[in-house]
Design a protein around this motif. Structure first.
Motif, PDB file in Angstrom:
ATOM      1  N   LEU A 223       0.747  -1.230   0.113  1.00  0.00           N
ATOM      2  CA  LEU A 223       0.056  -0.046   0.043  1.00  0.00           C
ATOM      3  C   LEU A 223       0.888   1.423   0.044  1.00  0.00           C
ATOM      4  CD1 LEU A 223      -2.583  -1.510   2.598  1.00  0.00           C
ATOM      5  CD2 LEU A 223      -2.627  -1.430   0.290  1.00  0.00           C
ATOM      6  N   SER A 224       0.247   2.420  -0.595  1.00  0.00           N
ATOM      7  CA  SER A 224       1.112   3.550  -0.933  1.00  0.00           C
ATOM      8  C   SER A 224       0.337   4.454  -0.244  1.00  0.00           C
ATOM      9  CB  SER A 224       1.552   3.996  -2.129  1.00  0.00           C
ATOM     10  OG  SER A 224       1.835   5.331  -2.388  1.00  0.00           O
ATOM     11  N   ILE A 225       0.635   5.212   0.841  1.00  0.00           N
ATOM     12  CA  ILE A 225      -0.387   6.237   1.300  1.00  0.00           C
ATOM     13  C   ILE A 225       0.628   7.610   1.601  1.00  0.00           C
ATOM     14  CG2 ILE A 225      -1.639   6.845   3.635  1.00  0.00           C
ATOM     15  CD1 ILE A 225      -1.715   3.733   3.910  1.00  0.00           C
ATOM     16  N   LEU A 226       0.341   8.538   1.204  1.00  0.00           N
ATOM     17  CA  LEU A 226       0.878   9.949   1.267  1.00  0.00           C
ATOM     18  C   LEU A 226      -0.091  10.846   1.869  1.00  0.00           C
ATOM     19  CD1 LEU A 226       2.495   9.970  -2.431  1.00  0.00           C
ATOM     20  CD2 LEU A 226       3.540   9.600  -0.194  1.00  0.00           C
ATOM     21  N   SER A 227      -1.297  10.513   2.325  1.00  0.00           N
ATOM     22  CA  SER A 227      -2.327  11.571   2.768  1.00  0.00           C
ATOM     23  C   SER A 227      -1.819  11.754   4.425  1.00  0.00           C
ATOM     24  CB  SER A 227      -3.547  11.238   2.752  1.00  0.00           C
ATOM     25  OG  SER A 227      -3.725   9.721   3.576  1.00  0.00           O
ATOM     26  N   GLY A 228      -1.129  11.112   4.925  1.00  0.00           N
ATOM     27  CA  GLY A 228      -0.924  11.347   6.249  1.00  0.00           C
ATOM     28  C   GLY A 228      -1.855  10.520   7.472  1.00  0.00           C
ATOM     29  N   SER A 229      -2.563   9.677   6.832  1.00  0.00           N
ATOM     30  CA  SER A 229      -3.666   8.870   7.529  1.00  0.00           C
ATOM     31  C   SER A 229      -3.326   7.333   7.740  1.00  0.00           C
ATOM     32  CB  SER A 229      -5.143   9.112   6.727  1.00  0.00           C
ATOM     33  OG  SER A 229      -4.926   8.645   5.549  1.00  0.00           O
ATOM     34  N   HIS A 230      -1.862   7.346   7.375  1.00  0.00           N
ATOM     35  CA  HIS A 230      -1.343   5.789   7.398  1.00  0.00           C
ATOM     36  C   HIS A 230      -1.778   4.921   8.576  1.00  0.00           C
ATOM     37  CE1 HIS A 230       1.842   8.708   8.407  1.00  0.00           C
ATOM     38  NE2 HIS A 230       2.142   7.856   9.391  1.00  0.00           N
ATOM     39  N   VAL A 231      -1.855   5.663   9.878  1.00  0.00           N
ATOM     40  CA  VAL A 231      -1.773   4.799  10.898  1.00  0.00           C
ATOM     41  C   VAL A 231      -3.385   4.358  11.108  1.00  0.00           C
ATOM     42  CG1 VAL A 231      -2.035   4.800  13.476  1.00  0.00           C
ATOM     43  CG2 VAL A 231       0.066   5.853  12.227  1.00  0.00           C
ATOM     44  N   ALA A 232      -4.307   5.226  10.892  1.00  0.00           N
ATOM     45  CA  ALA A 232      -5.535   4.808  10.678  1.00  0.00           C
ATOM     46  C   ALA A 232      -6.285   3.915   9.898  1.00  0.00           C
ATOM     47  CB  ALA A 232      -6.460   6.192  10.720  1.00  0.00           C
TER      48      ALA A 232
ATOM     49  N   PRO B  86       9.569   8.182  11.976  1.00  0.00           N
ATOM     50  CA  PRO B  86       9.902   6.955  12.469  1.00  0.00           C
ATOM     51  C   PRO B  86       8.825   6.571  13.530  1.00  0.00           C
ATOM     52  CG  PRO B  86      11.536   8.681  12.161  1.00  0.00           C
ATOM     53  CD  PRO B  86      10.262   9.395  11.586  1.00  0.00           C
ATOM     54  N   GLU B  87       8.238   7.326  14.398  1.00  0.00           N
ATOM     55  CA  GLU B  87       7.442   6.966  15.548  1.00  0.00           C
ATOM     56  C   GLU B  87       6.154   6.205  14.847  1.00  0.00           C
ATOM     57  OE1 GLU B  87       6.755  11.527  14.747  1.00  0.00           O
ATOM     58  OE2 GLU B  87       8.302  10.087  14.839  1.00  0.00           O
ATOM     59  N   ASP B  88       5.786   6.609  13.775  1.00  0.00           N
ATOM     60  CA  ASP B  88       4.571   5.881  13.144  1.00  0.00           C
ATOM     61  C   ASP B  88       5.061   4.684  12.506  1.00  0.00           C
ATOM     62  OD1 ASP B  88       2.908   8.243  13.985  1.00  0.00           O
ATOM     63  OD2 ASP B  88       2.684   8.905  11.743  1.00  0.00           O
ATOM     64  N   GLU B  89       6.307   4.602  12.147  1.00  0.00           N
ATOM     65  CA  GLU B  89       6.671   3.356  11.439  1.00  0.00           C
ATOM     66  C   GLU B  89       6.841   2.381  12.607  1.00  0.00           C
ATOM     67  OE1 GLU B  89      10.764   1.508   9.660  1.00  0.00           O
ATOM     68  OE2 GLU B  89      10.438   3.626   9.903  1.00  0.00           O
TER      69      GLU B  89
ATOM     70  N   VAL C 235       2.399  -4.489  10.441  1.00  0.00           N
ATOM     71  CA  VAL C 235       2.799  -4.172   9.109  1.00  0.00           C
ATOM     72  C   VAL C 235       4.359  -4.852   9.042  1.00  0.00           C
ATOM     73  CG1 VAL C 235       3.540  -2.314   7.558  1.00  0.00           C
ATOM     74  CG2 VAL C 235       1.557  -2.208   8.969  1.00  0.00           C
ATOM     75  N   ALA C 236       4.650  -5.553   7.748  1.00  0.00           N
ATOM     76  CA  ALA C 236       5.963  -6.190   7.688  1.00  0.00           C
ATOM     77  C   ALA C 236       6.886  -5.321   7.367  1.00  0.00           C
ATOM     78  CB  ALA C 236       5.808  -7.386   6.710  1.00  0.00           C
ATOM     79  N   ALA C 237       7.016  -4.086   6.587  1.00  0.00           N
ATOM     80  CA  ALA C 237       7.822  -3.093   6.322  1.00  0.00           C
ATOM     81  C   ALA C 237       7.103  -1.978   5.664  1.00  0.00           C
ATOM     82  CB  ALA C 237       8.543  -3.766   4.993  1.00  0.00           C
ATOM     83  N   VAL C 238       8.090  -1.201   6.066  1.00  0.00           N
ATOM     84  CA  VAL C 238       7.446   0.385   6.164  1.00  0.00           C
ATOM     85  C   VAL C 238       8.714   0.988   5.062  1.00  0.00           C
ATOM     86  CG1 VAL C 238       7.282   2.579   7.109  1.00  0.00           C
ATOM     87  CG2 VAL C 238       6.489   0.421   8.001  1.00  0.00           C
ATOM     88  N   TYR C 239       8.318   1.717   4.039  1.00  0.00           N
ATOM     89  CA  TYR C 239       9.410   2.273   3.010  1.00  0.00           C
ATOM     90  C   TYR C 239       8.912   3.688   2.923  1.00  0.00           C
ATOM     91  CZ  TYR C 239       9.901  -2.513   1.845  1.00  0.00           C
ATOM     92  OH  TYR C 239      10.355  -3.784   1.919  1.00  0.00           O
ATOM     93  N   THR C 240       9.902   4.625   3.126  1.00  0.00           N
ATOM     94  CA  THR C 240       9.754   6.005   2.854  1.00  0.00           C
ATOM     95  C   THR C 240      10.605   6.637   1.824  1.00  0.00           C
ATOM     96  OG1 THR C 240      11.733   6.561   4.464  1.00  0.00           O
ATOM     97  CG2 THR C 240       9.392   6.109   5.374  1.00  0.00           C
ATOM     98  N   PRO C 241      10.710   7.679   1.355  1.00  0.00           N
ATOM     99  CA  PRO C 241      11.438   8.210   0.323  1.00  0.00           C
ATOM    100  C   PRO C 241      13.022   7.894   0.512  1.00  0.00           C
ATOM    101  CG  PRO C 241       9.958  10.063   1.231  1.00  0.00           C
ATOM    102  CD  PRO C 241       9.714   8.874   2.221  1.00  0.00           C
ATOM    103  N   LYS C 242      13.613   7.621   1.702  1.00  0.00           N
ATOM    104  CA  LYS C 242      14.807   7.297   1.702  1.00  0.00           C
ATOM    105  C   LYS C 242      15.099   5.962   1.190  1.00  0.00           C
ATOM    106  CE  LYS C 242      14.474   5.284   6.529  1.00  0.00           C
ATOM    107  NZ  LYS C 242      13.955   4.144   6.021  1.00  0.00           N
ATOM    108  N   ASP C 243      13.956   5.253   0.895  1.00  0.00           N
ATOM    109  CA  ASP C 243      14.098   3.732   0.570  1.00  0.00           C
ATOM    110  C   ASP C 243      13.820   3.841  -1.088  1.00  0.00           C
ATOM    111  OD1 ASP C 243      14.550   2.455   3.072  1.00  0.00           O
ATOM    112  OD2 ASP C 243      12.442   2.981   3.283  1.00  0.00           O
ATOM    113  N   PHE C 244      14.780   4.368  -1.623  1.00  0.00           N
ATOM    114  CA  PHE C 244      14.401   4.851  -3.324  1.00  0.00           C
ATOM    115  C   PHE C 244      15.182   3.696  -4.134  1.00  0.00           C
ATOM    116  CE2 PHE C 244      18.308   6.978  -2.026  1.00  0.00           C
ATOM    117  CZ  PHE C 244      19.130   6.736  -2.997  1.00  0.00           C
ATOM    118  N   LYS C 245      15.612   2.821  -3.515  1.00  0.00           N
ATOM    119  CA  LYS C 245      16.211   1.757  -4.318  1.00  0.00           C
ATOM    120  C   LYS C 245      15.223   0.704  -4.666  1.00  0.00           C
ATOM    121  CE  LYS C 245      21.135   2.768  -3.100  1.00  0.00           C
ATOM    122  NZ  LYS C 245      22.285   2.086  -2.518  1.00  0.00           N
ATOM    123  N   VAL C 246      14.728   0.472  -5.904  1.00  0.00           N
ATOM    124  CA  VAL C 246      13.218  -0.304  -6.146  1.00  0.00           C
ATOM    125  C   VAL C 246      13.780  -1.741  -5.889  1.00  0.00           C
ATOM    126  CG1 VAL C 246      11.303  -0.603  -7.407  1.00  0.00           C
ATOM    127  CG2 VAL C 246      12.285   1.653  -7.052  1.00  0.00           C
ATOM    128  N   ASN C 247      15.110  -1.923  -6.606  1.00  0.00           N
ATOM    129  CA  ASN C 247      15.523  -3.473  -6.579  1.00  0.00           C
ATOM    130  C   ASN C 247      15.467  -4.036  -5.060  1.00  0.00           C
ATOM    131  OD1 ASN C 247      15.515  -3.484  -9.170  1.00  0.00           O
ATOM    132  ND2 ASN C 247      17.565  -3.187  -9.484  1.00  0.00           N
TER     133      ASN C 247
END
Length: 132
Positions: A55-64, A91-94, A102-114
């Motif tokens: 899932l991709s969430i940019l709205s800020g409502s990821h926790v809910a 980080p605190e929401d991660e 949730v198994a994994a959380v990716y943010t803009p720092k995780d830009f290496k798609v491979n």
């Protein structure tokens, strides 16, 4: 792999990049699109018998939104399907999301798609080993 965007966020570029790269890596991808409800996500995951939900969430409502998705997966007996999420996630929401399962959380720092694809393969393999 099911890929989608819950909530009202319409920015689909990241989700689409993940869906395309997963397909290019040989995964069967179900792209559900934008503005999905948690119920639609869970129903699609079960109906399509996916091995993972991204899932991709940019709205800020990821926790809910993720709380709702995870609760619905548990309620449906489908909490063996791992869920990964990407977005602008502090980080605190991660930490809170991982505590929800949730198994994994990716943010803009995780830009290496491979690297993300390798993580997804690892997560699915680990879940399947546990189920065996």
């Amino acid at each position: 792999m099911l890929v989608g965007k819950p909530g009202l966020d319409g920015h689909s570029n990241g989700a689409e990049q993940i869906a395309v790269r997963a397909r290019d890596c040989g995964m069967e991808v179900v792209y559900e699109g934008i503005r999905l409800t948690p119920a639609e996500i869970v129903n699609a995951a079960i109906e399509e018998d996916v091995h993972i939900v991204g899932l991709s969430i940019l709205s800020g409502s990821h926790v809910a939104l993720l709380k709702d998705v995870m609760e619905r997966l548990r309620k449906e007996g489908a909490d063996d399907i791992p869920v990964v999420v990407g977005g602008i996630i502090p980080p605190e929401d991660e930490t809170a999301l991982k505590a929800m399962g949730v198994a994994a959380v990716y943010t803009p720092k995780d830009f290496k798609v491979n690297t993300i694809m390798a993580d997804i393969v690892r997560i699915v393999a680990e879940r399947q080993e546990k189920a065996a």
